[in-house]
Design an enzyme around this catalytic site. Sequence first.
Site, PDB file in Angstrom:
ATOM      1  N   GLU A 112      -7.662  38.666 -38.230  1.00 31.97           N
ATOM      2  CA  GLU A 112      -6.682  39.492 -39.156  1.00 31.97           C
ATOM      3  C   GLU A 112      -6.853  39.359 -40.589  1.00 31.97           C
ATOM      4  OE1 GLU A 112      -4.018  40.946 -37.368  1.00 31.97           O
ATOM      5  OE2 GLU A 112      -5.354  40.543 -35.742  1.00 31.97           O
ATOM      6  N   SER A 385      45.470  14.592  -0.537  1.00 31.57           N
ATOM      7  CA  SER A 385      45.833  13.190  -0.584  1.00 31.57           C
ATOM      8  C   SER A 385      44.863  12.574  -1.708  1.00 31.57           C
ATOM      9  CB  SER A 385      45.799  12.622   0.449  1.00 31.57           C
ATOM     10  OG  SER A 385      47.137  13.134   1.559  1.00 31.57           O
TER      11      SER A 385
END
Length: 649
Positions: A112, A385
Amino acid sequence: MSSRTFANKQPQEKDSSGFEFFKGVGQITGGTLLSMTLLTSSIVAGTLVGLAISFRNLPDVRQIKNFFPSETTYIYDIKGKLLTGIHGEANREVVPLNKVSPNLKRAVLASEDGHFYDHHGINPTGVGRAVIVNMVAGGVKEGGSTITMQLVKNLFLSQKRAFTRKLAEAVLAIRLEQILSKEEILEMYLNQVYWGHNNYGVQTAARSYFNKSAEYLTLGESAMMAGLIQAPEEFSPFASMKLAKQKQKEVLGRMIELNWITQKEYDDALKQPIKLGKIRSFQGSASPYITNTVAQELAKKFGRDSLLKGGMRVQTTVDAKFQAMAEETVRDWHEKLQSQGLNKNQMALVSIDPRTHFVKALVGGVDYKASEFNRATQAQRQPGSSFKPFVYYTAFATGKYAPDSTVIDAPVSYQDGNNRYFPRNYDGGFAGAMSIRKALAQSRNIPVIKLGKSVGMNKVIETCRTLGIMSPMEPVTSLPLGAIAVTPLEMTSAYATLANYGWQSPPTVIVRITDSAGNVILDNTPKPKQVLDSWASAATIDIMTSVITEGTGKNAAIDRPSAGKTGTTSSEKDIWFIGTVPQLTTAVWVGRDDSKQLAHGATGGVMVAPIWRDFMMKALKGVPVEKFKPPSQFPRPKSNFSRGEAFGR
């Protein structure tokens, strides 16, 4: 060799971009072209310096000092195994420059910006060449961008290709090089650039393409990755290994031109076998019920933007293998219950360490792929319960009652608005005088309602709030029978507090959160507070042991002392078993998403207790046997009510 050293070396021959340039201009002679290039370079360089002064409306690059790129949030199990990554558009993990392989640094610079360490933001020769090529082509064909220019384009400018944008890039690049070092620019670039397949930054790309950290990339892998930058999806080895190898060869060739590698290194890199990883972005979680619960907590606490972009590292409370075992248990028992006539049954399982209130397993359904609804944390169901222990605890906390106190199981009625309420036991009968222990063991309804009325339903609600049950509830006569809506997580946490003798920490699936640099954001080290009376808690656990040894929970019996409670709602819409040993509290719920009856006669003791037993036997394998502390180890609350006195009205 340092990056500065290799960057200062000059190429021995013309670079590949120069070759493309000669192809593009066609009939222009070499000498004329060279003169034009030098002249144009000088003009461009001088013009850009002037523009750097005059461009006053461009973004202020000094803002970059406070720039934090979006990062993927990673969620791990308690042992450090990665469960998932959560991100928005950008899947990124930021790493410092010293954690990037020198091979990759050189390969990217060669590909690059071979003169990165020689220029001050722009490369006049490269820009001049690009201008001529674009003039000849009649449009933007060649960039001439340095790494610094690419970085400012990504951070500050639009992606539209235009001559004016190129000038703006150059101006901003010059400014940027005045405030950041070359190393800072390169580090930021490597972490910002897009590498394909939703991978932003070098670290996620390295893990995706080669299943390793960027720190350990070889020369061959580095050259292949560097070749992706210009067109990552096109040259991806996942898409075409042939094209990826072609770009790899070009990058390696450029590195030889720059004298950054030897011919032998070039040859060896081309021969090196490439072992690909796999595309990781937007992959599913290994433990979706856990990671989605974590994600919801993070979004609630820090905001969704921080979740998707904040780069948090989250250590959860679960062991991935333990969680997988819990999920497998749920799947297996789903099939078994189907065969027993419980059609369309759904399940939730939550397991908590009562000593820390860390969630150890959380399963919100039988198949996450079929339904993402998390019944462990989101389903509001009646506990039946299994609510009764909270009433008995409230009674014990007054000091008036003990496990051997007598209650009368006999017909009774209460005014309920304009009507009378006649509570019934599950079997329709009445058993007369009995101890509180036996009343709970046999899950009698009349005694617990009488006791709730005696101590006051508001006191029962107060107990529930202390235990972390925040669902709406009214002080109605049927409250002790579980006439409210709760989540399995709430019930598990409440039982865990009883099992820890009244000491409580907030239940959590998160141990610790750090940022990507390791700074601690959240530390959930348990800081238990005593919220319940220890004697009353121990007494409640004590009577719950009788549920398993001689009551409705016999099918939950395991090879160690345990306490628990069954739960079955009217019309068998919800069935539960919640139980605990000193080291682990687990709730299992079974029901249907449409809240229809599971099957006539389906109960928590028959259908769910065996699931709890199966899970706990596997979960506690290798865990030392511990006994609960008896109530006698704690001071009993004082009361003027005599111990053992019968309560019958």
